[in-house]
Structure formats: structure tokens, C-alpha cells
Design a protein around this motif. Structure first.
Motif, mmCIF file in Angstrom:
data_model
loop_
_atom_site.group_PDB
_atom_site.id
_atom_site.type_symbol
_atom_site.label_atom_id
_atom_site.label_comp_id
_atom_site.label_asym_id
_atom_site.label_seq_id
_atom_site.Cartn_x
_atom_site.Cartn_y
_atom_site.Cartn_z
ATOM 1 N N GLU A 23 -7.547 12.289 -0.810
ATOM 2 C CA GLU A 23 -8.824 12.911 -1.177
ATOM 3 C C GLU A 23 -9.138 14.096 -0.273
ATOM 4 O O GLU A 23 -9.613 15.143 -0.733
ATOM 5 N N LEU A 24 -8.858 13.928 1.034
ATOM 6 C CA LEU A 24 -9.099 15.007 1.984
ATOM 7 C C LEU A 24 -8.278 16.243 1.630
ATOM 8 O O LEU A 24 -8.804 17.369 1.574
ATOM 9 N N ILE A 25 -6.980 16.041 1.363
ATOM 10 C CA ILE A 25 -6.115 17.175 1.034
ATOM 11 C C ILE A 25 -6.529 17.780 -0.308
ATOM 12 O O ILE A 25 -6.514 19.009 -0.477
ATOM 13 N N SER A 26 -6.909 16.940 -1.254
ATOM 14 C CA SER A 26 -7.363 17.439 -2.564
ATOM 15 C C SER A 26 -8.565 18.360 -2.404
ATOM 16 O O SER A 26 -8.660 19.406 -3.045
ATOM 17 N N ASP A 27 -9.505 17.950 -1.525
ATOM 18 C CA ASP A 27 -10.693 18.775 -1.284
ATOM 19 C C ASP A 27 -10.310 20.125 -0.676
ATOM 20 O O ASP A 27 -10.870 21.171 -1.042
ATOM 21 N N LEU A 28 -9.346 20.110 0.258
ATOM 22 C CA LEU A 28 -8.890 21.361 0.883
ATOM 23 C C LEU A 28 -8.233 22.269 -0.150
ATOM 24 O O LEU A 28 -8.459 23.487 -0.170
ATOM 25 N N VAL A 29 -7.401 21.669 -0.997
ATOM 26 C CA VAL A 29 -6.703 22.423 -2.036
ATOM 27 C C VAL A 29 -7.706 23.030 -3.014
ATOM 28 O O VAL A 29 -7.621 24.206 -3.383
ATOM 29 N N GLU A 30 -8.680 22.222 -3.416
ATOM 30 C CA GLU A 30 -9.680 22.686 -4.374
ATOM 31 C C GLU A 30 -10.544 23.793 -3.772
ATOM 32 O O GLU A 30 -10.947 24.729 -4.468
ATOM 33 N N ALA A 31 -10.829 23.698 -2.477
ATOM 34 C CA ALA A 31 -11.645 24.707 -1.803
ATOM 35 C C ALA A 31 -10.972 26.073 -1.794
ATOM 36 O O ALA A 31 -11.646 27.108 -1.718
ATOM 37 N N GLU A 32 -9.633 26.084 -1.883
ATOM 38 C CA GLU A 32 -8.889 27.336 -1.924
ATOM 39 C C GLU A 32 -8.783 27.897 -3.346
ATOM 40 O O GLU A 32 -8.217 28.959 -3.546
ATOM 41 N N GLY A 33 -9.316 27.151 -4.317
ATOM 42 C CA GLY A 33 -9.263 27.626 -5.697
ATOM 43 C C GLY A 33 -8.040 27.158 -6.451
ATOM 44 O O GLY A 33 -7.815 27.581 -7.582
ATOM 45 N N TRP A 34 -7.251 26.268 -5.841
ATOM 46 C CA TRP A 34 -6.079 25.721 -6.510
ATOM 47 C C TRP A 34 -6.439 24.413 -7.214
ATOM 48 O O TRP A 34 -7.487 23.827 -6.956
ATOM 49 N N THR A 35 -5.566 23.955 -8.084
ATOM 50 C CA THR A 35 -5.788 22.710 -8.804
ATOM 51 C C THR A 35 -5.007 21.583 -8.144
ATOM 52 O O THR A 35 -3.777 21.625 -8.100
ATOM 53 N N PRO A 36 -5.700 20.554 -7.615
ATOM 54 C CA PRO A 36 -4.986 19.436 -6.993
ATOM 55 C C PRO A 36 -4.577 18.375 -8.011
ATOM 56 O O PRO A 36 -5.340 18.029 -8.910
ATOM 57 N N LEU A 37 -3.353 17.898 -7.871
ATOM 58 C CA LEU A 37 -2.856 16.760 -8.638
ATOM 59 C C LEU A 37 -2.393 15.731 -7.621
ATOM 60 O O LEU A 37 -1.872 16.111 -6.560
ATOM 61 N N THR A 38 -2.568 14.455 -7.893
ATOM 62 C CA THR A 38 -2.203 13.449 -6.902
ATOM 63 C C THR A 38 -1.296 12.378 -7.482
ATOM 64 O O THR A 38 -1.317 12.098 -8.683
ATOM 65 N N ALA A 39 -0.490 11.795 -6.597
ATOM 66 C CA ALA A 39 0.374 10.668 -6.957
ATOM 67 C C ALA A 39 0.574 9.834 -5.697
ATOM 68 O O ALA A 39 0.839 10.392 -4.622
ATOM 69 N N PRO A 40 0.442 8.496 -5.784
ATOM 70 C CA PRO A 40 0.566 7.647 -4.603
ATOM 71 C C PRO A 40 2.006 7.280 -4.239
ATOM 72 O O PRO A 40 2.244 6.636 -3.224
ATOM 73 N N SER A 41 2.966 7.667 -5.071
ATOM 74 C CA SER A 41 4.365 7.313 -4.811
ATOM 75 C C SER A 41 5.283 8.362 -5.414
ATOM 76 O O SER A 41 4.868 9.173 -6.254
ATOM 77 N N ALA A 42 6.544 8.321 -4.986
ATOM 78 C CA ALA A 42 7.539 9.251 -5.527
ATOM 79 C C ALA A 42 7.747 9.008 -7.012
ATOM 80 O O ALA A 42 7.932 9.955 -7.793
ATOM 81 N N GLU A 43 7.709 7.745 -7.413
ATOM 82 C CA GLU A 43 7.923 7.407 -8.821
ATOM 83 C C GLU A 43 6.827 7.991 -9.701
ATOM 84 O O GLU A 43 7.102 8.574 -10.763
ATOM 85 N N GLU A 44 5.576 7.873 -9.262
ATOM 86 C CA GLU A 44 4.478 8.429 -10.050
ATOM 87 C C GLU A 44 4.453 9.954 -9.963
ATOM 88 O O GLU A 44 4.032 10.622 -10.910
#
Length: 246
Positions: free
Chosen positions: A19-40
Motif C-alpha cells: 500500500e505504501l509503495i502504491s501510494d508513492l507510485v500514484e503520487a507520481e501520476g503512475w498507475t499502481p498494480l499489485t500482486a502478493p506473489s510471483a504466481e499472481e
């Protein structure tokens, strides 16, 4: 601020960190996508357009290092490894894998975003700043041992093994040296041009990157003919068939 259509995939199993990294990414105007594992993460990559992947080194199941290596074998997408390991040996190991760069936890937000921007500029040509003038001595193409390198279109092909490829960092190093062929380029300049904003990025890491590039393009990496060392001056791209150096 870089292009707001840029998508960053964050592969992190810690929800708070993701969530922290997503907020940083979003603050730069980029679109964050997340996955909790390599498989996902692999599923996300199959469905979405992703421009850079942030990979935690310690993932459940398939490790971040293994995932990065598999991803690099399939694409030249930018990869930044996020790791809690802080020793010099661990940092060099991160560069010896498939990652273009790494950031160590805990990190400053400005450091993470700076590293993302540097890798994006290396992997997406349209994000590079316009040159003030064309470099008159920079060749448009290179023939290095078994490799054909198209600098204008940023393509490198191994004629004897098309499955081989260069990472974006390796290609960026080749570009930097090709700007002044047959002339030495200092480690400090290479670090600056690679976008190494953090003091954690040490001179030794340039040597590791040079070693990786030599292993791929030189027929005998121990006696390189193309990426040569000039003691006390740095590295030089030799475009001829001169004497090998160490």
C-alpha cells in the motif's frame, strides 16, 4: 513528472508495504498494480500492460530473484528489486540477477521514485530527454563479435543465439560507451548517466555491470576486445579488432 499512463506492477506480499509503495507510485501520476506473489504477478502481466516491475526479494513460493530471472528471459521490461538485505555482497547479487536496479528497505520515498524514473528512462526511449544536439561521433549501429546492435532503435541481436538478450541496464551501458567510441568513459560518468541517484550505488557496481555485458558479447570475457579497461580512466568501447585487454 513522467507519463501518467505508465503502469507499475508491485510484487510484494506485505500488504502495508504494498500500500505504501502504491501510494508513492500514484503520487507520481503512475498507475499502481499489485500482486502478493510471483504466481499472481504472472497473471497480471498476462492481462495488463506493465512498464516496470518492483519485485520484493523475499516472496512466498517462487522467490523474487527467480521471478525476475524468468521475467528477464521473456522481456526487457524494467525490473527494480526491493530487498531488506543491506550488505555490499547482497547488493551486487541483486545486480547479478536480472534486475536493472535495486532499493534497500527501509528506503526514502524520493530514492525509490528516483530509481523508478531512471529505469523507465532507460527502458522507454520516448521518456528520454531530447538531446541538445546529435552526437556526431556516435555510430547508428555496431557489430560486436556475434552481436548486431542497432542503437537508433535500441535493439541488440546475437546472431549465433537469438535467444540471448541484453537487460536495459546492459544496453544503457553500451549506449553510454558508444557515444564516444574508442575513448575512455569514467565510472563516475557512467554512474551519473545510469541515473544512480543514491550513494548506495558504488563504483564496484559499474564493474559488475561491465562484467555482465562482457560475458554476453565477448567471445572471451577474460580477454575482452570490445569493452576494454583503461586503468585510472574507466572503460572504452573498442569498435575495431585491436588487442584484447583485461
Amino acid at each position: 513528472m513522467l507519463n501518467e499512463r505508465i503502469s507499475i506492477l508491485i510484487v510484494e506480499d506485505d500488504p502495508d508495504m504494498a500500500e505504501l509503495i502504491s501510494d508513492l507510485v500514484e503520487a507520481e501520476g503512475w498507475t499502481p498494480l499489485t500482486a502478493p506473489s510471483a504466481e499472481e504477478a504472472a497473471i497480471v502481466l498476462s492481462r495488463e500492460t506493465v512498464h516496470l516491475v518492483l519485485v520484493d526479494h523475499n516472496l512466498p513460493g517462487t522467490s523474487g530473484r527467480t521471478f525476475a530471472q524468468r521475467l528477464r528471459a521473456q522481456t526487457n521490461i524494467g525490473i527494480v528489486m526491493v530487498t531488506a538485505a543491506g550488505s555490499a555482497a547482497d547488493r551486487v547479487l541483486g545486480l547479478e540477477t536480472a534486475a536493472d536496479d535495486y532499493v534497500v528497505k527501509p528506503f526514502e520515498p524520493i530514492e525509490l521514485t528516483a530509481r523508478i524514473k531512471a529505469v523507465l528512462r532507460r527502458t522507454i526511449p520516448s521518456l528520454k530527454p531530447e538531446r541538445e544536439s546529435e552526437r556526431e561521433h556516435e555510430p547508428a549501429a555496431l557489430k560486436l563479435s556475434d552481436w548486431s546492435v542497432d542503437l537508433k532503435n535500441r535493439r541488440a541481436v546475437c546472431l549465433t543465439d537469438p535467444a540471448k538478450s541484453l537487460t536495459s541496464a546492459e544496453f544503457a551501458l553500451l549506449e553510454i560507451l558508444a557515444e564516444t567510441p574508442n575513448m575512455p568513459v569514467s565510472r563516475a560518468l557512467i554512474l551519473d548517466r545510469l541515473g544512480a541517484e543514491s550513494e548506495r550505488y558504488i563504483d564496484r557496481n559499474v564493474d559488475v555491470l561491465v562484467l555482465r555485458l562482457r560475458r554476453k558479447i565477448e567471445r572471451n570475457p577474460d580477454l575482452p576486445r570490445h569493452i576494454q579497461t583503461r586503468r585510472g580512466k574507466g572503460y572504452v568501447l573498442s569498435t575495431g579488432d585491436g588487442e584484447p585487454s583485461s
